[in-house]
Design a protein around this motif. Structure first.
Motif, short mmCIF file in Angstrom:
data_model
loop_
_atom_site.label_atom_id
_atom_site.label_comp_id
_atom_site.label_asym_id
_atom_site.label_seq_id
_atom_site.Cartn_x
_atom_site.Cartn_y
_atom_site.Cartn_z
N TYR A 33 54.33 42.04 45.36
CA TYR A 33 54.95 42.99 44.43
C TYR A 33 55.04 44.34 45.11
CZ TYR A 33 53.51 39.25 41.35
OH TYR A 33 53.33 38.02 40.78
N ARG A 95 51.54 45.14 46.73
CA ARG A 95 50.42 44.33 46.26
C ARG A 95 50.76 42.86 46.50
NH1 ARG A 95 48.12 42.97 40.17
NH2 ARG A 95 46.12 42.16 40.87
N ARG A 96 49.87 42.18 47.20
CA ARG A 96 50.05 40.74 47.34
C ARG A 96 49.35 40.07 46.18
NH1 ARG A 96 45.19 38.86 49.35
NH2 ARG A 96 43.91 40.41 50.43
N THR A 97 49.10 38.79 46.26
CA THR A 97 48.53 38.09 45.11
C THR A 97 47.02 38.23 45.05
OG1 THR A 97 48.57 36.07 46.44
CG2 THR A 97 50.40 36.44 44.92
N GLY A 98 46.47 39.24 45.67
CA GLY A 98 45.06 39.59 45.51
C GLY A 98 44.94 40.77 44.60
N ASN A 99 43.96 41.58 44.82
CA ASN A 99 43.70 42.68 43.91
C ASN A 99 44.03 44.06 44.47
OD1 ASN A 99 42.62 41.01 41.84
ND2 ASN A 99 40.84 40.70 43.15
N GLN A 100 44.16 44.18 45.77
CA GLN A 100 44.35 45.50 46.35
C GLN A 100 45.81 45.92 46.32
OE1 GLN A 100 42.63 46.73 49.98
NE2 GLN A 100 40.86 45.38 49.84
#
Lengths: 113, 114
Positions: A33, A95-100
């Motif tokens: 994203y 933002r990738r599919t993690g949290n950062q």
């Protein structure tokens, strides 16, 4: 590592004109994203617009639109009919599919009356 | 809902002192982030909570930094034995679960270490 690059530290635009802010990013992910945030002087950062990487259609929010080029890893922000209230720091974020969320170094936009 | 609230807005301290910042997120947000922002730079990730669990910490977060989020509500960020290099704006943000997970930021707490 993911990096976000904003190559324009400062930009200026005449009121009512159009300006484009550049952003490139580096990633090996296919699903992620992208965001543009605005930080007015001494005020909190707010979301301007976001783009899902799996969507080919460029996002639009009123006077704000993006040009998302996935293959080129480019995500530019176009502000049409610039207003004095658009003057701020603009940050591109990934933002990738993690949290950062990873932010660029920002572009300072000046709107000239 | 008044958004993300941070206190104090500005803290001036002498080197070696301890400081604590508080963040009250938007009430229904279970995710809370701390970022650090220095002049001319974008926000740098420090740490992240989901509810009361601290799930990620940046390597930027030295042993002098500690963050808590008791009961999954407000969060505190403590810096012990402050150094001049700690001078920065400390930003708190919250979000809901899921994607894309827009971040809602507070106005930040500016730390000046003399």
């Amino acid at each position: 590592a993911q990096t976000v690059t904003q190559s324009q530290p400062e930009m200026s635009v005449q009121e009512a004109e159009t300006v484009t802010l550049s952003c490139t990013y580096d990633t090996s992910e296919s699903d992620y994203y992208l965001f543009w945030y605005k930080q007015p002087p001494s005020r909190q950062m707010i979301l301007v617009i976001r783009q899902e990487a799996y969507k080919q259609q460029n996002a639009t929010e009123n006077r704000f639109s993006v040009n998302f080029q996935k293959a080129a890893k480019s995500f530019s922000l176009k502000i049409s009919d610039s207003q004095l209230g658009d003057a701020a720091m603009y940050f591109c974020a990934y933002r990738r599919t993690g949290n950062q969320f990873y932010f660029g170094t920002g572009t300072s936009l000046t709107v000239i009356p | 809902d008044t958004g993300v609230s941070q206190n104090p807005r500005h803290k001036i301290t002498k080197r070696g002192q301890n400081v604590t910042f508080r963040c009250d997120p938007i009430s229904e947000h279970n995710r809370l982030y701390w970022y650090r922002q220095t002049l001319g730079q974008g926000p740098e990730f420090l740490t992240y909570f989901q509810n009361e669990a601290q799930l990620e910490k940046s390597r930027l977060l030295s042993d002098r930094f500690s963050a808590e989020r008791p009961k999954g509500s407000f969060s505190t960020l403590e810096i012990q034995r402050t150094e001049q290099g700690d001078s920065a704006m400390y930003l708190c943000a919250s979000s809901t679960r899921g994607f894309p997970g827009e971040l809602f930021f507070g106005e930040g707490s500016r730390l000046t270490v003399l």
